[in-house]
Design a protein around this motif. Structure first.
Motif: not given
Length: 295
Positions: A97-111, A174-178, A198-200
């Motif tokens: 689940f590596p963090l790729l390079s991007a100018p913007e990120y949204l992280f979404v966590a559940g519990g 160019d945002a990535l979502v984790y 999207l990366h899950l």
């Protein structure tokens, strides 16, 4: 395996404890955000946990464990019996689940899905935001710590899920979502965010349907041996029974500990990680004809 000593056990939310594991023989192996380790427990179980500490700290690892009411013996042991001072074996870190390079990120966590995203948020810089979902703030590990450190860049949603479509509309081009959390949340994220962004990471494999299992042979190229694999057994079990000591953890195709090389034949990939070319996860993946494997 690396020898560690359990330095401390700390409650970080209702039903969640943090374990800090100190290297017993010097610095621990390096890791990057998104990595996890196998933790060998004294009750003979091995469980996978995301590293949620500071990658720059080579002296210790931190993981967090939720007490699962349907525990198969792992989280129950950690919460009821594991105490500071215990020596524990920990695998080298793996990162599916590596963090790729991007100018913007949204992280979404559940519990408890916050754990792999904690070091990502720290590494991503000021352009990163976190949306954190849970039943209540009391059940959300590290919630107070996150708000104190990141302020408005962290949005807590206790008791309800945010509008993922609205979040998707706010993203730059160019945002990535984790995203990491329960299956229902990940399914909603897949419906809302573009697949290429999207990366899950899932706790449990997605239920899939495959054709009937058939017997096949695994030819171990380096040793010159051929191992028959019956229809009712996994490739992992067949190789282990033949004397090849293949490590394994989840046995569900989500942790990656049983990875082996494939040099010939066509594997049927059944994992939830996405095996790279020339590799397979032998706990769940198999074949319908002979495989040549790098053993």
């Amino acid at each position: 395996m690396q020898k560690t000593v359990l330095d401390r056990v700390e409650p970080v939310a209702e039903g969640v404890v943090s374990l800090v594991l100190r290297g017993a023989d010097g610095p621990l192996a390096p890791w990057e955000p998104g990595a996890h380790v196998d933790l060998s427990l004294p009750n003979w179980l091995t469980r996978q946990y995301s590293l949620c500490g500071d990658p720059a700290d080579r002296g210790s690892y931190r993981v967090a464990v939720r007490h699962d009411r349907l525990s198969r013996g792992g989280s129950e042991y950690v919460h009821l019996f594991l105490r500071a001072g215990r020596t524990l074996d920990v695998s080298l870190p793996r990162n599916n689940f590596p963090l790729l390079s991007a100018p913007e990120y949204l992280f979404v966590a559940g519990g408890i899905g916050i754990t792999p995203l904690l070091p990502m948020l720290a590494a991503a810089g000021d352009s990163a935001r976190l949306v954190y979902v849970g039943r209540s703030e009391a059940t959300m590990p590290f919630a107070a710590e996150l708000k104190a450190e990141y302020g408005d860049r962290v949005r807590l949603h206790a008791g309800g899920r945010p509008d993922f479509a609205a979040l998707a509309a706010e993203l730059g081009p160019d945002a990535l979502v984790y995203c990491c959390g329960p299956a229902s949340m990940l399914d909603a994220a897949e419906a809302a965010f573009p697949a290429h962004r999207l990366h899950l990471e899932r706790f449990r494999p997605v239920v899939k349907e495959f054709g009937p299992d058939v017997p096949f042979e695994a030819h171990c190229v380096r040793s010159g041996r051929t191992v028959p694999v019956a229809a009712e057994e996994s490739l992992l079990d067949a190789l282990n029974h033949a004397g090849f000591r293949i490590p394994s953890g989840c046995r569900e195709g989500v942790c990656g500990s049983c990875e082996i090389g494939v040099v010939g034949g066509e594997p049927e990939h059944r994992d939830d990680i996405g095996a790279p070319d020339g590799r397979m996860y032998c706990c769940v993946s198999r074949a319908s004809s002979r495989l040549d494997v790098d053993l």
